[in-house]
Design a protein around this motif. Structure first.
Motif, PDB file in Angstrom:
ATOM      1  N   ASP A  42     -72.532  -5.542 -49.351  1.00 10.99           N
ATOM      2  CA  ASP A  42     -71.829  -5.866 -48.106  1.00 10.99           C
ATOM      3  C   ASP A  42     -70.773  -6.946 -48.347  1.00 10.99           C
ATOM      4  OD1 ASP A  42     -73.406  -4.054 -46.791  1.00 10.99           O
ATOM      5  OD2 ASP A  42     -74.763  -5.559 -45.934  1.00 10.99           O
ATOM      6  N   PRO A  46     -65.414  -5.572 -49.026  1.00  8.60           N
ATOM      7  CA  PRO A  46     -64.006  -5.912 -48.734  1.00  8.60           C
ATOM      8  C   PRO A  46     -63.231  -6.330 -49.986  1.00  8.60           C
ATOM      9  CG  PRO A  46     -65.476  -7.029 -47.196  1.00  8.60           C
ATOM     10  CD  PRO A  46     -66.328  -6.407 -48.255  1.00  8.60           C
ATOM     11  N   LYS A  49     -62.265  -3.214 -51.772  1.00 10.02           N
ATOM     12  CA  LYS A  49     -61.148  -2.563 -51.079  1.00 10.02           C
ATOM     13  C   LYS A  49     -59.835  -3.304 -51.349  1.00 10.02           C
ATOM     14  CE  LYS A  49     -63.890  -0.679 -47.268  1.00 10.02           C
ATOM     15  NZ  LYS A  49     -64.162  -0.792 -45.821  1.00 10.02           N
ATOM     16  N   GLU A 144     -56.762  -4.370 -42.051  1.00  6.50           N
ATOM     17  CA  GLU A 144     -58.150  -3.903 -42.160  1.00  6.50           C
ATOM     18  C   GLU A 144     -59.078  -5.053 -42.532  1.00  6.50           C
ATOM     19  OE1 GLU A 144     -58.093  -0.848 -45.110  1.00  6.50           O
ATOM     20  OE2 GLU A 144     -56.839   0.489 -43.914  1.00  6.50           O
ATOM     21  N   SER A 145     -58.619  -5.897 -43.439  1.00  4.00           N
ATOM     22  CA  SER A 145     -59.422  -7.034 -43.884  1.00  4.00           C
ATOM     23  C   SER A 145     -59.701  -7.999 -42.732  1.00  4.00           C
ATOM     24  CB  SER A 145     -58.699  -7.750 -45.021  1.00  4.00           C
ATOM     25  OG  SER A 145     -59.475  -8.800 -45.526  1.00  4.00           O
ATOM     26  N   ASP A 147     -59.782  -7.168 -39.554  1.00  2.00           N
ATOM     27  CA  ASP A 147     -60.732  -6.465 -38.682  1.00  2.00           C
ATOM     28  C   ASP A 147     -62.147  -6.568 -39.238  1.00  2.00           C
ATOM     29  OD1 ASP A 147     -58.710  -5.744 -36.941  1.00  2.00           O
ATOM     30  OD2 ASP A 147     -58.467  -3.719 -37.781  1.00  2.00           O
ATOM     31  N   GLU A 148     -62.298  -6.442 -40.554  1.00  2.00           N
ATOM     32  CA  GLU A 148     -63.616  -6.558 -41.178  1.00  2.00           C
ATOM     33  C   GLU A 148     -64.169  -7.974 -41.018  1.00  2.00           C
ATOM     34  OE1 GLU A 148     -62.686  -5.393 -45.152  1.00  2.00           O
ATOM     35  OE2 GLU A 148     -62.630  -3.261 -44.662  1.00  2.00           O
TER      36      GLU A 148
END
Length: 172
Positions: A42, A46, A49, A144-145, A147-148
């Motif tokens: 987990d 990120p 990614k 995206e990062s 948002d994560e």
């Protein structure tokens, strides 16, 4: 006269994906093969990614640089051929009128200048396109990062104060 092109990358082993690990597919896939405990997975998802996005952006930029280098080679080959034609014309027209030779030289310089400007514009457009694509990819990954990160913060947030107070009074 032989047609040797020093910028022909098809003969350069460093531009062969079999010989260069950075050109042989997606560099980020090596991170997918690693096995981590759940909590580390987990945490590293990120990061993985991000590394994949950087690798993809680097590939886009590298492809753009390769396209520029290839096009520069073609341009230089064209210039060399044009120069050879001019030298040949000068040898054949050695006894020609000096005024005519000067006019032809000025005309050739004018054409050369126009070609140089057009070629410079073309090369900069190739680079700009690859940089724009890489920037768009990195900007999307940054979104995206974020948002994560937001989802992780929400996930870690303690229960709302009303729920906590209700639990505390029920426990008494």
């Amino acid at each position: 006269m032989t047609n040797f092109n020093a910028f022909d990358f098809s003969k350069n082993p460093m531009f062969d994906p079999k010989n260069n690990p950075f050109l042989s597919g997606d560099f980020g896939t090596s991170f997918q093969k690693m096995d981590y405990p759940a909590e580390l997975s987990d945490f590293f998802a990120p990061v993985r990614k991000n590394v994949e996005a950087v690798a993809a952006a680097n590939k886009i930029v590298l492809d753009g640089v390769q396209a520029v280098l290839k096009r520069q080679g073609e341009i230089l080959t064209g210039y060399a051929n044009d120069a050879a034609v001019l030298v040949e014309d000068a040898k054949n027209g050695a006894s020609a009128d000096p005024q005519e030779v000067a006019v032809k030289s000025v005309d050739a310089a004018k054409v050369s200048l126009a070609d140089t400007v057009a070629n410079t514009r073309e090369l900069s457009e190739i680079l700009a396109k690859s940089q724009e694509e890489a920037f768009a990819l990195m900007t999307a990954r940054l979104g995206e990062s974020l948002d994560e990160a937001k989802a992780a913060i929400v996930k870690m947030q303690p229960a709302a104060p009303a729920k906590a107070a209700k639990k505390a009074s029920a426990a008494k």
